[in-house]
Design a protein around this motif. Structure first.
Motif, PDB file in Angstrom:
ATOM      1  N   PHE A   1       0.824  -1.201   0.000  1.00  0.00           N
ATOM      2  CA  PHE A   1       0.000   0.000   0.000  1.00  0.00           C
ATOM      3  C   PHE A   1       0.862   1.256   0.000  1.00  0.00           C
ATOM      4  N   LEU A   2       1.880   1.292   0.852  1.00  0.00           N
ATOM      5  CA  LEU A   2       2.731   2.474   0.914  1.00  0.00           C
ATOM      6  C   LEU A   2       3.428   2.725  -0.418  1.00  0.00           C
ATOM      7  N   ALA A   3       3.854   1.647  -1.085  1.00  0.00           N
ATOM      8  CA  ALA A   3       4.520   1.809  -2.380  1.00  0.00           C
ATOM      9  C   ALA A   3       3.557   2.375  -3.419  1.00  0.00           C
ATOM     10  N   ALA A   4       2.315   1.880  -3.416  1.00  0.00           N
ATOM     11  CA  ALA A   4       1.328   2.376  -4.380  1.00  0.00           C
ATOM     12  C   ALA A   4       0.991   3.838  -4.111  1.00  0.00           C
ATOM     13  N   LEU A   5       0.843   4.196  -2.843  1.00  0.00           N
ATOM     14  CA  LEU A   5       0.523   5.574  -2.506  1.00  0.00           C
ATOM     15  C   LEU A   5       1.690   6.502  -2.851  1.00  0.00           C
ATOM     16  N   CYS A   6       2.906   6.048  -2.596  1.00  0.00           N
ATOM     17  CA  CYS A   6       4.079   6.851  -2.961  1.00  0.00           C
ATOM     18  C   CYS A   6       4.157   7.069  -4.462  1.00  0.00           C
ATOM     19  N   ALA A   7       3.897   6.029  -5.223  1.00  0.00           N
ATOM     20  CA  ALA A   7       3.934   6.154  -6.674  1.00  0.00           C
ATOM     21  C   ALA A   7       2.878   7.145  -7.161  1.00  0.00           C
ATOM     22  N   ARG A   8       1.708   7.108  -6.535  1.00  0.00           N
ATOM     23  CA  ARG A   8       0.629   8.007  -6.926  1.00  0.00           C
ATOM     24  C   ARG A   8       0.977   9.465  -6.630  1.00  0.00           C
ATOM     25  N   LEU A   9       1.655   9.695  -5.490  1.00  0.00           N
ATOM     26  CA  LEU A   9       1.941  11.049  -5.057  1.00  0.00           C
ATOM     27  C   LEU A   9       3.316  11.552  -5.493  1.00  0.00           C
ATOM     28  N   GLY A  10       4.157  10.654  -6.020  1.00  0.00           N
ATOM     29  CA  GLY A  10       5.513  11.032  -6.370  1.00  0.00           C
ATOM     30  C   GLY A  10       6.372  11.294  -5.154  1.00  0.00           C
ATOM     31  N   ARG A  11       6.212  10.443  -4.138  1.00  0.00           N
ATOM     32  CA  ARG A  11       6.926  10.611  -2.872  1.00  0.00           C
ATOM     33  C   ARG A  11       7.610   9.308  -2.477  1.00  0.00           C
ATOM     34  N   ALA A  12       8.287   9.348  -1.336  1.00  0.00           N
ATOM     35  CA  ALA A  12       8.956   8.162  -0.813  1.00  0.00           C
ATOM     36  C   ALA A  12       8.656   8.040   0.671  1.00  0.00           C
ATOM     37  N   VAL A  13       8.670   6.809   1.188  1.00  0.00           N
ATOM     38  CA  VAL A  13       8.460   6.596   2.615  1.00  0.00           C
ATOM     39  C   VAL A  13       9.702   7.036   3.365  1.00  0.00           C
ATOM     40  N   ASN A  14       9.527   7.928   4.327  1.00  0.00           N
ATOM     41  CA  ASN A  14      10.654   8.384   5.135  1.00  0.00           C
ATOM     42  C   ASN A  14      11.086   7.285   6.098  1.00  0.00           C
ATOM     43  N   ASN A  15      10.150   6.781   6.882  1.00  0.00           N
ATOM     44  CA  ASN A  15      10.397   5.694   7.825  1.00  0.00           C
ATOM     45  C   ASN A  15       9.055   5.331   8.437  1.00  0.00           C
ATOM     46  N   ILE A  16       8.971   4.204   9.113  1.00  0.00           N
ATOM     47  CA  ILE A  16       7.803   3.892   9.922  1.00  0.00           C
ATOM     48  C   ILE A  16       8.249   4.038  11.368  1.00  0.00           C
TER      49      ILE A  16
END
Length: 225
Positions: free
Chosen positions: A85-100
């Motif tokens: 889910f995080l990867a799909a949302l990042c791709a949609r927004l053009g962002r990256a996960v900082n950390n959990i």
């Protein structure tokens, strides 16, 4: 030293629905643990992410809520913080996960901090420069071997971070500065900290300073490099 990152704004002192939810959670007022996912718009162009509370998730992102919900299997309480889910949302927004991160909160303490910390006058500490990517109105105070920061982050909430230099570790400075931050935050305001779960020393320091676990958070950041 105080620095404002005007490119993003603060999200406002109240920050809308997300700020209200965070303010309540900081004081123990959690939403029902019914497995629901609350989808909210971003409180500012800077801030997007996912917050996990007990039995409840909050996604704050400028994406179609129906599309977001369509990616989350019904009844899967871990899905909003899972990599797919995080990867799909990042791709949609053009962002990256900082950390959990573990999300912690504490109440303010009255009076001056017990640890004499000097304000950082030149604003060049690496931790401060990094904090400017994620917070507004950042201020820093230093003692020999360590620095504590305060600024306004997600939905305008007050956030703190502590940096202890390698040669100064093992002396309790992290706990002392986390406690000092509670004296530096304005009266009546909750103070938040995001700590990497694997950084056990930092987790212990913030818990010893009176911070309470509230949940987990994954911020989705814009790559500015």
């Amino acid at each position: 030293m105080s620095v404002t990152t005007s490119a993003y704004g603060t999200g406002g002192p109240d920050g809308g629905r997300l700020a209200a939810l965070l303010a309540a959670a900081a004081r123990g007022g959690f939403p029902p643990p019914d497995g629901a996912v609350t989808v909210l718009p971003q409180p500012s162009p800077r801030d997007a992410g996912v917050i996990a509370l007990t039995g409840r998730h909050v996604v704050f992102a400028d994406a179609d809520p129906a599309w977001i919900r369509g990616l989350l299997p019904a009844g899967d309480l871990s899905a909003p913080l899972n990599p797919p889910f995080l990867a799909a949302l990042c791709a949609r927004l053009g962002r990256a996960v900082n950390n959990i991160d573990v999300l912690l909160a504490a109440d303010p303490l009255p009076g001056p901090p017990p640890l004499p910390a000097a304000a950082d006058g030149d604003g060049t500490h690496p931790r401060l420069l990094r904090a400017l990517r994620y917070r507004d109105g950042v201020r820093a105070w230093a003692v020999p071997g360590a620095t504590v920061l305060l600024g306004r982050g997600v939905a305008g909430r007050w956030e703190t971070a502590v940096e202890v230099e390698p040669d100064a570790r093992g002396r309790g400075l992290g706990r002392q500065l986390a406690t000092a931050a509670r004296h530096l935050v304005p009266p009546g305001e909750s103070l938040w900290a995001q700590v990497a779960p694997g950084n056990a020393a930092s987790v212990r320091a913030f818990l010893a300073a009176g911070f309470r676990p509230v949940g987990a958070e994954a911020l989705l950041v814009v790559d500015e490099e």
